[in-house]
Design a protein around this motif. Structure first.
Motif, PDB file in Angstrom:
ATOM      1  N   GLU A 427      10.981  -3.841 -66.771  1.00 37.60           N
ATOM      2  CA  GLU A 427      12.154  -2.732 -66.981  1.00 37.60           C
ATOM      3  C   GLU A 427      13.390  -2.420 -67.430  1.00 37.60           C
ATOM      4  O   GLU A 427      13.335  -2.156 -67.078  1.00 37.60           O
ATOM      5  N   CYS A 428      13.990  -4.411 -67.608  1.00 37.61           N
ATOM      6  CA  CYS A 428      15.387  -4.160 -67.847  1.00 37.61           C
ATOM      7  C   CYS A 428      15.152  -4.110 -69.316  1.00 37.61           C
ATOM      8  O   CYS A 428      15.558  -3.584 -70.300  1.00 37.61           O
ATOM      9  N   ARG A 430      12.527  -2.096 -71.033  1.00 34.97           N
ATOM     10  CA  ARG A 430      12.672  -0.408 -70.745  1.00 34.97           C
ATOM     11  C   ARG A 430      13.511   0.205 -70.520  1.00 34.97           C
ATOM     12  O   ARG A 430      14.116   1.397 -71.859  1.00 34.97           O
ATOM     13  N   CYS A 431      14.559  -0.253 -69.914  1.00 34.06           N
ATOM     14  CA  CYS A 431      15.947   0.806 -69.392  1.00 34.06           C
ATOM     15  C   CYS A 431      17.226   0.460 -70.596  1.00 34.06           C
ATOM     16  O   CYS A 431      18.394   0.798 -70.095  1.00 34.06           O
ATOM     17  N   VAL A 433      18.198  -2.889 -70.651  1.00 32.89           N
ATOM     18  CA  VAL A 433      19.809  -2.786 -69.418  1.00 32.89           C
ATOM     19  C   VAL A 433      19.872  -4.374 -69.976  1.00 32.89           C
ATOM     20  O   VAL A 433      18.643  -5.290 -69.679  1.00 32.89           O
ATOM     21  N   LEU A 465      19.270  -1.510 -61.360  1.00 32.34           N
ATOM     22  CA  LEU A 465      18.839  -0.966 -62.372  1.00 32.34           C
ATOM     23  C   LEU A 465      18.829   0.640 -62.125  1.00 32.34           C
ATOM     24  O   LEU A 465      19.294   1.040 -63.017  1.00 32.34           O
ATOM     25  N   ASP A 466      18.251   1.148 -60.792  1.00 34.89           N
ATOM     26  CA  ASP A 466      19.006   2.277 -61.056  1.00 34.89           C
ATOM     27  C   ASP A 466      20.398   2.960 -61.435  1.00 34.89           C
ATOM     28  O   ASP A 466      19.898   3.983 -61.768  1.00 34.89           O
ATOM     29  N   GLU A 469      20.932   3.086 -65.218  1.00 37.06           N
ATOM     30  CA  GLU A 469      20.312   3.799 -66.142  1.00 37.06           C
ATOM     31  C   GLU A 469      21.314   5.632 -66.290  1.00 37.06           C
ATOM     32  O   GLU A 469      21.824   5.786 -65.982  1.00 37.06           O
TER      33      GLU A 469
END
Length: 563
Positions: A427-428, A430-431, A433, A465-466, A469
Motif C-alpha cells: 500500500e505504501c 502504491r501511494c 509514501v 496513509l489515507d 494520499e
C-alpha cells in the motif's frame, strides 16, 4: 405495643451502615494492598538513586588536588586547581555540587565557586554529614541548603593527608526529578525523614510538615542542624488517612502512599445502596404480606410467579450479556477482515510478482536441463525457492493477522510495528509514501494479544496513509519510546491534520469523515476499545509543524514476568 413493621426501620439503618462499613473496609484493604505493590516497585528506584553516587566522595578523596589544597589553603593556584577539578567532575557526574571543607568546616573550594550563591568560604561544620565524615565515617544527610535555599541529599567522606583526616569532601544530589515522576499518580506519595517530617512528595502543600506533633528533642535537632532552614515545621492540618509505608535509604526514611479515600467512600456508598435496594425489596414484600394476611395463598402464588419472572429476567440478562460479548468480538474480527479486504489488491500484486518469477525461472530451468547445463538450472531453482519464501512470508503474516483466537501474553511492541508495516508495504509503494520506522528504543514488552495490537497499529497506519494520499512528499513515521511505566508508539503523518470539529468525535462509533461506502466509522472506536481492554490509552492531536499524530500507550511488563 409498637407495630412490627415500625421495628424494621432501626434494623434497616443498622444494616445499611454495616454494609457501608464493610464495603469501605474491603475497598480500603484493596487500596492498601495495591499501594504496597506500588511501593515495592518504587522503593528500589529510590534506593538506586541514593546509591548511585555513594562512592563518588570516596573516589574524589583520592584526588591529589584535594590534599594539596588542604595543605596550602592560602595558595591561590592550589585553590584554583581544586575549583576547576571539582567543577569538571560535577559537570560530568551531573550532580548538584561538589565541595571541600577543612577540619573546621570552612569550604576551601567548590564546583560552584563562580556562581553568586557558591559554597566557597561558607562554613558547614554544623551539618551532621560533616561531623560524621570528620570522625572517619561516611556522612549522609538531606536538607535545605543554607546558601542556595535548594534542598538536596548530601554524601560526605573524609579526606586524609599523611594518614590523618585533614578535611571533608561532600557531594550534593538533587531529588527533584524523582519527585516529578510521582506527579503522575493521583494518590499522595511522600518521603518522610525518621522524625516523620515530609520533605519530598507530589503534594507541595504537605512539604516540610510533620505527620504528627514533634517532640522537643526532635525540634531541637532540626534547629541545630538547620535541616529545613527557613521552614517552620508544623503538623499537617488534617490527618491524611491510612497509608502504606516502606523504609528506604540509610537514614531511616519512610516512603509512603496514601490511597485515595474517595474511592473507598465511593465503594462504601455502592455497598450501602445495594443493601438499601435489597432492604427496600424486602420491605415491599413484607408490607405486602402484612396487608394481605387473609390472602396468604394468593400472595404465595404471586411470590412464586415473581420469583419465576426474576429468574427468567436473570437468564435473559445473562443471555444478553453473552450476545453483547460475542458481538463485540465479532465486531473486532470484522474490523480485521475489513482491513484484509482493503489490503487484498496490494497483496495480490505482491503475490503475482513472485508467481511470475517462479513461472519464468521454472521455464528457464527446464531449458537449461535440456541443454545439459545443470549449474544454471540449479541457480534458477534457488531463485524459485527465494520467491516461494517471499510468498510464504506474506501468506503467513496474513494468516496470523486474520486468525480469531486470542492469546494474551508478552508482546514485543517493536516486532508488532514491523509486522504491521510489512502488511502495508504494498500500500505504501502504491501511494508512493515514505514510511519511517524508529524502533531503536530498548525492547518494549507489553501484556496483551499480538493480533489485536497489530490490528490497532494497522488501522492507525491505514488512516495515516489515507491522510497523506494526494499530498506532496507524503510521509508517515512510527517512533517507539519508553516513558515511565508505559511503552509508547507515535504514528505521525504529513497530512492536513484533524479538523477541530472532528477531534471531539474521533473515537465515537459510526463517526467518519470518509465518503459513503469507504468506511463505517468503527476503526478508531474498535481500536480504542481494544487498547482500553489492555489497560492502555489511545489519543490523537495535531502537531505544531502540521499533520496529525496518534499516540498508543500500553503498560510495560517486567522482564522477569515476560518470561
Amino acid at each position: 405495643m409498637r407495630k412490627p413493621h415500625l421495628l424494621l426501620y432501626p434494623a434497616a439503618t443498622i444494616i445499611i451502615v454495616c454494609a457501608y462499613l464493610l464495603g469501605a473496609h474491603r475497598a480500603g484493604n484493596e487500596q492498601l494492598e495495591q499501594g504496597q505493590r506500588q511501593l515495592q516497585l518504587m522503593a528500589p528506584e529510590l534506593q538506586s538513586v541514593l546509591e548511585r553516587f555513594e562512592t563518588l566522595p570516596f573516589v574524589l578523596a583520592q584526588q591529589p588536588d584535594l590534599p594539596n589544597a588542604l595543605a596550602h589553603p592560602n595558595d591561590p593556584q592550589a585553590i584554583a586547581r581544586l575549583n576547576q577539578t571539582l567543577q569538571t567532575i560535577q559537570q560530568q557526574a551531573k550532580v548538584g555540587a561538589l565541595y571541600l571543607m577543612d577540619r573546621n568546616g570552612l569550604t576551601l573550594g567548590a564546583s560552584n565557586w563562580d556562581q553568586p550563591l557558591g559554597f566557597a568560604g561558607k562554613n558547614f561544620s554544623y551539618r551532621p554529614y560533616f561531623q560524621a565524615a570528620l570522625h572517619g565515617d561516611a556522612g549522609r544527610f538531606y536538607g535545605i541548603g543554607t546558601s542556595t535555599s535548594e534542598a538536596g541529599y548530601f554524601i560526605a567522606q573524609p579526606v586524609r593527608r599523611n594518614g590523618a583526616i585533614d578535611g571533608v569532601i561532600a557531594v550534593k544530589i538533587s531529588l527533584a526529578e524523582l519527585e516529578r515522576n510521582w506527579n503522575s499518580s493521583e494518590d499522595p506519595i511522600v518521603l518522610a525523614d525518621r522524625h516523620g517530617v515530609i520533605f519530598l512528595g507530589n503534594r507541595p502543600a504537605w512539604r516540610y510538615h510533620s505527620l504528627g506533633p514533634l517532640p522537643p528533642e526532635a525540634l531541637a535537632e532540626l534547629a541545630s542542624t538547620q535541616q529545613y532552614t527557613g521552614r517552620n515545621v508544623t503538623p499537617l492540618a488534617r490527618n491524611p488517612g491510612p497509608r502504606v509505608t516502606q523504609e528506604v535509604g540509610r537514614l531511616g526514611w519512610q516512603l509512603m502512599i496514601f490511597p485515595n479515600q474517595l474511592r473507598v467512600v465511593r465503594s462504601g456508598i455502592n455497598w450501602a445502596l445495594a443493601a438499601a435496594l435489597l432492604l427496600a425489596c424486602g420491605g415491599v414484600s413484607y408490607w405486602a404480606m402484612h396487608q394481605q394476611q387473609r390472602r396468604r395463598e394468593e400472595r404465595q402464588a404471586f411470590d412464586r410467579e415473581l420469583e419465576s419472572r426474576i429468574f427468567q429476567r436473570t437468564q435473559q440478562l445473562s443471555e444478553t450479556n453473552r450476545i453483547l460479548r460475542t458481538t463485540q468480538n465479532e465486531l473486532v474480527q470484522a474490523g480485521k477482515l475489513a482491513m484484509l479486504g482493503q489490503m487484498a489488491a496490494g497483496m495480490t500484486h505482491e503475490l503475482n510478482q513472485p508467481l511470475a518469477a517462479i513461472r519464468a525461472f521454472a521455464d528457464n530451468a527446464r531449458t537449461f536441463l535440456e541443454r545439459g547445463q545443470p549449474e544454471q538450472a540449479a541457480s534458477n531453482l534457488g531463485h524459485i525457492g527465494d520467491a516461494s519464501a517471499r510468498m510464504g512470508a506474506i501468506i503467513s503474516q496474513l494468516k496470523g493477522f486474520a486468525r480469531k483466537d486470542e492469546t494474551v501474553g508478552p508482546v514485543e511492541l517493536g516486532r508488532a510495528v514491523r509486522s504491521s508495516a510489512f502488511l502495508l508495504e504494498s500500500e505504501c509503494k502504491r501511494c508512493n509514501v515514505v514510511l519511517e520506522i524508529d524502533t531503536s528504543a530498548a525492547p518494549l514488552t507489553v501484556a496483551g494479544d499480538t493480533v489485536r495490537i497489530e490490528q490497532v497499529l494497522i488501522n492507525l497506519l491505514r488512516n495515516a496513509l489515507d491522510a497523506v494520499e494526494g499530498r506532496p512528499q507524503p510521509r508517515v513515521s512510527v517512533v517507539l519510546s519508553r516513558e515511565g511505566t508505559d511503552g509508547v508508539a507515535r504514528i505521525s503523518d504529513s497530512g492536513p491534520g484533524i479538523p477541530q470539529e472532528v477531534a471531539a468525535h474521533l473515537f465515537e462509533p459510526f463517526f467518519t469523515t470518509k465518503p459513503a461506502g469507504q468506511g463505517l466509522g468503527l476503526g478508531l472506536a474498535i481500536s480504542s476499545s481494544i487498547v482500553q481492554a489492555m489497560n492502555g490509552r489511545l489519543s490523537a492531536h495535531n502537531m505544531d509543524g502540521g499533520g496529525a499524530q496518534f499516540e498508543l500507550r500500553l503498560p510495560l511488563i517486567e522482564e522477569g514476568a515476560a518470561r
